[in-house]
Each structure stands twice: as C-alpha cells, then as structure tokens.
Design a protein around this motif. Structure first.
Motif, short mmCIF file in Angstrom:
data_model
loop_
_atom_site.label_atom_id
_atom_site.label_comp_id
_atom_site.label_asym_id
_atom_site.label_seq_id
_atom_site.Cartn_x
_atom_site.Cartn_y
_atom_site.Cartn_z
N LEU A 165 -5.61 7.60 16.38
CA LEU A 165 -5.93 9.01 16.22
C LEU A 165 -7.27 9.15 15.51
N GLU A 166 -7.79 10.36 15.53
CA GLU A 166 -9.09 10.60 14.92
C GLU A 166 -9.09 10.22 13.45
N SER A 167 -7.99 10.45 12.77
CA SER A 167 -7.93 10.14 11.34
C SER A 167 -6.71 9.29 11.06
N SER A 168 -6.62 8.14 11.72
CA SER A 168 -5.49 7.25 11.54
C SER A 168 -5.40 6.78 10.09
N VAL A 169 -4.18 6.64 9.63
CA VAL A 169 -3.93 6.19 8.26
C VAL A 169 -2.91 5.07 8.31
N VAL A 170 -3.14 4.02 7.56
CA VAL A 170 -2.16 2.96 7.35
C VAL A 170 -1.78 2.99 5.89
N ALA A 171 -0.50 3.14 5.61
CA ALA A 171 -0.01 3.15 4.23
C ALA A 171 0.73 1.85 3.96
N LEU A 172 0.55 1.34 2.77
CA LEU A 172 1.21 0.12 2.32
C LEU A 172 2.25 0.49 1.28
N THR A 173 3.48 0.07 1.50
CA THR A 173 4.54 0.43 0.57
C THR A 173 5.46 -0.76 0.38
N GLY A 174 6.17 -0.77 -0.73
CA GLY A 174 7.11 -1.84 -1.01
C GLY A 174 6.69 -2.67 -2.20
N GLY A 175 7.68 -3.33 -2.78
CA GLY A 175 7.45 -4.08 -4.01
C GLY A 175 6.48 -5.23 -3.88
N LEU A 176 6.34 -5.80 -2.68
CA LEU A 176 5.45 -6.95 -2.52
C LEU A 176 4.02 -6.61 -2.91
N PHE A 177 3.60 -5.38 -2.62
CA PHE A 177 2.20 -5.03 -2.88
C PHE A 177 1.92 -4.82 -4.36
N ARG A 178 2.96 -4.84 -5.18
CA ARG A 178 2.71 -4.82 -6.62
C ARG A 178 2.09 -6.12 -7.10
N MET A 179 2.00 -7.11 -6.23
CA MET A 179 1.31 -8.34 -6.56
C MET A 179 -0.15 -8.06 -6.88
N GLY A 180 -0.69 -7.01 -6.32
CA GLY A 180 -2.04 -6.59 -6.63
C GLY A 180 -3.11 -7.32 -5.86
N ALA A 181 -4.25 -7.53 -6.50
CA ALA A 181 -5.45 -8.01 -5.81
C ALA A 181 -5.28 -9.32 -5.05
N PRO A 182 -4.54 -10.31 -5.54
CA PRO A 182 -4.42 -11.56 -4.77
C PRO A 182 -3.94 -11.35 -3.34
N LEU A 183 -3.12 -10.32 -3.11
CA LEU A 183 -2.66 -10.02 -1.76
C LEU A 183 -3.39 -8.82 -1.18
N LEU A 184 -3.59 -7.78 -1.96
CA LEU A 184 -4.18 -6.56 -1.42
C LEU A 184 -5.61 -6.76 -0.94
N THR A 185 -6.38 -7.58 -1.63
CA THR A 185 -7.77 -7.79 -1.22
C THR A 185 -7.85 -8.39 0.18
N PRO A 186 -7.16 -9.51 0.47
CA PRO A 186 -7.23 -10.02 1.85
C PRO A 186 -6.57 -9.11 2.86
N VAL A 187 -5.53 -8.35 2.47
CA VAL A 187 -4.91 -7.41 3.41
C VAL A 187 -5.92 -6.35 3.83
N ARG A 188 -6.64 -5.79 2.86
CA ARG A 188 -7.63 -4.76 3.19
C ARG A 188 -8.75 -5.34 4.04
N GLU A 189 -9.15 -6.56 3.78
CA GLU A 189 -10.19 -7.19 4.59
C GLU A 189 -9.71 -7.37 6.03
N GLU A 190 -8.48 -7.82 6.20
CA GLU A 190 -7.94 -8.02 7.55
C GLU A 190 -7.78 -6.69 8.29
N LEU A 191 -7.31 -5.68 7.58
CA LEU A 191 -7.15 -4.37 8.23
C LEU A 191 -8.49 -3.77 8.63
N ALA A 192 -9.50 -3.95 7.79
CA ALA A 192 -10.83 -3.44 8.12
C ALA A 192 -11.38 -4.11 9.38
#
Length: 423
Positions: free
Chosen positions: A353-380
């Motif tokens: 869609l014109e303004s697609s959004v991907v939301a990340l939810t769940g306890g795993l993402f509380r791991m923070g930067a060690p996981l979120l940084t590569p996830v955001r890079e892969e999604l980009a």
C-alpha cells in the motif's frame, strides 16, 4: 446469536487473551476502540489455559475468567457488555470447545450477544495496528507474521502509474487516498490463490494482480494490460479489493517459527554443544552461558528432552544469545540469521500500500538492539519505503479493540474461519 444490543447497554467491552504465557482479561469503554486514554481494567494469571481432548478446555477457562470479568465490570461500573473478543493461541486448531461453549456461556453470564473468536495472531495484529492495513510480526517463543487488507476498501486502478491506490480507510484505518499507490501481496500468492504482482520502483510486474489483471507498464497515466490484448485504458477504474489475511510461519518449533525465541535459543544451545565437543561452529561464550543456566553441558539432553515445555525452555536461552552477540561472532550470526527469517516472513505477508506499515510485537523484541538492528536492516532491504514501527499495544489491547469495533458495528478486520469469526 442475536446481535442486537441497545446503545444504553453497550457501555463496556470485554477482552480475553489466552496465550502460552498465561491468561489475561480486560474491560474497557465500548465507544473507544482499544479502551480509553486511561489503561483498561485488567486481571491476569500466569497459568496458561489447559488443553484436553477437544483442544483448549472451555470449561476450565470460563471458570477462571468469568469471576475475574465480573469483578472488573463491577469496578468499571459497567451496566452491560456490548461485545466480547476472545483471542487464543491455537484457536484455529484447538478452538472447537471454545467455539461450542463460549457463545452460550457468555450470553448467560453477561447477556452479551456479540462475540468474536480470534487467533492470538489476530489480536496481536489489532493491538499493534488497530484496523489499519499492514503487517505484524509477533515473536515470542514462536513467530508468526500476519498481513491484512481490511474489508470494504476500494481500490482505484490507474492514476499516475496504473497500479492500485486506496479510497477511504475502514474504521480505524490510517491510509489516505492516493491514485498512484501500488498494492499487492509481497509474496507469490494472494488470499484467493492468485499470484500477486511485485511492485518495484512504482512499476508492477508479475502474472496477475489481485483482480486477475497484469499491468505491464504505464505511460502518462495510461495502463497497458496483457489480458486485454495490449489495449490501453486512460480512465482509472474502481474495483473492490478483497479484504483478507495473509499468514506466514507460526508452524511450531519443529516445523517453523523461524527466527523466534525457541529457534534462537536452540541455535545458541547447538553452538554451545559444538564448542563442548570441539566441533567447528561452536561458541565458548555460549557454552559458558549454557553451563551457568542449565549446569554441565553433557547433562542438558536429559534435562531438556523429557520436558513438555521444550519450546519455552529453548526460548529461555534466547536472551543469552543476545547478551553474547556484541563480543561473539557466532551469537551475532545467529541473530542475523533470525533477522533474515523475520524479514522474510514480513515480506511474505505485507500488502503493498502507499503507506505500508510493519509492526513488531512480542517479548522477543525486548532483546533490543542485538536483534532489532539487523531486523530493521533486513526489512529496509526487502521492503524499501515501508515504515517499521513498534506495536501500539499488545494482544489484550487487540482483543479490546476488536470487541469495541464489534460493539459499534465498525469491525473491518477480515472474517476468516481459522483466524477471526463472529457469532
């Protein structure tokens, strides 16, 4: 069930969230999806719902949640419930007893005539994005990705690039109209089994778009279509988009849940055992963490395999992988592999869609930067231009959102026999 509820009666809604980590109940005003500005009144138990021969044990669940709901309603000063949403892990495959017993039981207890039964992935979606179109990756012990195009949305074919735009968002929607917005499922199949076009740089290629048309190219707002013999159409035409869900993974720790907590924990423990054996690919830092958490490495199989909660035990080691990632290349590599799996799942379900959004939810993402940084890079890399955001709320918030929308006749999330039913 009779779905007639007077406006005076529909003062509050009830949400129930039954997941692998326990059961929660919430009560919120009916006229504000997701509850009011103040937090809803809630009750929780760390004991998950029991499972019997008929799947999730409805009688046992009701015995716990009905007293809690009555007390919350009393505290809220609610006169009567407008609607209830029950979100449960395993609703699609283990929800027969819930579907058979809950409608009458809740009607008898509260006089409620509107009930939504949802998979926990749906309530996670609603908690994260409300009723906006987009995709949600819910990651805890397991992992599932869910994408949705709400019902009663209108698409315009044509505009500036001949792709799809949207006119009007359903209740709770946040996507503006736009004639040149591209839409299609990001993977190879739509919910009706057709092959969706892939959108790249504003151009659409592929075999079929969701309405069985394929756009080859556009010039000056003119659309060329293989299925019309190459004829061009200057006028945009309006079609009804098929609202629907698209799911990826969520198949359990033996068949999938790739990138989830159990997957990461198992990979970390395998690397630790490799180091214990002296095999290649091992990690001494992870071996040290294994022995600190579980004791001697050689004793781990005897402790792990007999456990009925093996996925949760495996997932309990995922934070240790995160703690080691900054200084251990093996741990870092595990998280990068997990991020790739997470992004693949999101790509498979995300509607274009014109303004697609991907939301990340769940306890795993509380791991923070060690996981979120590569996830955001892969999604980009996989979904350029797609906004990645944290979830606005959790699955209990989502259950309340669905119940409030149902109570006010504004539920636009797609109905699906395995994911979301209304009785």
């Amino acid at each position: 069930m009779d779905d007639t509820v007077s406006a005076d009666a529909a003062t509050h809604v009830l949400g129930i969230d039954s997941g692998g980590s326990g059961v929660r109940v919430g009560v919120a005003p009916a006229d504000i999806p997701g509850g009011s500005a103040a937090k809803p009144l809630t009750w929780s138990s760390a004991t998950p719902a029991g499972v019997g021969d008929r799947g999730i044990d409805a009688a046992a669940l009701l015995a716990r949640v009905l007293p809690a709901a009555r007390e919350l309603l009393r505290q809220a000063g609610a006169r009567r419930l407008g609607a209830v949403c029950v979100g449960a892990a395993g609703m699609a495959t283990l929800g027969d007893d819930l579907r058979a017993r809950l409608p009458d039981a809740l009607a008898d207890a509260f006089g409620v005539r509107r009930l939504a039964l949802a998979a926990d992935a749906v309530t996670a979606y609603a908690g994260a994005l409300g009723q906006r179109p987009g995709a949600v990756v819910a990651a805890g012990t397991g992992l599932i990705a869910l994408g949705a195009v709400p019902e009663d949305r209108t698409a315009r074919r044509g505009g500036t690039d001949g792709a799809y735009g949207t006119e009007g968002a359903g209740a709770g929607g946040g996507v503006a109209a736009g004639g040149g917005a591209g839409i299609g499922w990001a993977a190879d199949r739509t919910t009706d089994g057709l092959t969706a076009a892939r959108t790249t740089g504003g151009q659409t290629t592929g075999d079929r778009t969701p309405d069985r048309l394929t756009t080859d190219r556009t010039t000056g707002g003119r659309t060329t279509d293989r299925l019309t013999g190459g004829r061009t159409t200057d006028r945009p035409t309006t079609d009804r988009l098929p609202g629907g869900w698209r799911r990826a993974d969520g198949w359990g720790h033996l068949l999938g849940d790739c990138g989830g907590g159990a997957w990461i924990g198992r990979a970390g423990l395998e690397a630790a055992m490799r180091a214990h054996d002296g095999r290649g690919g091992g990690s001494k830092p992870l071996l040290a963490r294994l022995e600190a958490v579980f004791g001697p490495a050689a004793e781990l199989p005897g402790k792990l395999y007999p456990r009925p909660d093996r996925p949760a035990v495996l997932a309990s080691f995922a934070p240790e992988v995160g703690r080691c990632a900054a200084e251990d290349p093996v741990a870092e590599g595990i998280l990068r592999d997990a991020a790739r799996h997470i992004a693949e799942a999101a790509e498979a379900v995300c509607p274009r869609l014109e303004s697609s959004v991907v939301a990340l939810t769940g306890g795993l993402f509380r791991m923070g930067a060690p996981l979120l940084t590569p996830v955001r890079e892969e999604l980009a890399a996989r979904l350029p231009g797609t906004r990645v955001t944290e979830a606005a709320g959790d699955p209990l918030d989502g259950a309340l959102c669905v119940a409030a929308a149902l109570a006010t006749d504004e539920l636009r999330l797609p109905r699906d026999p395995g994911l979301l039913t209304v009785v």
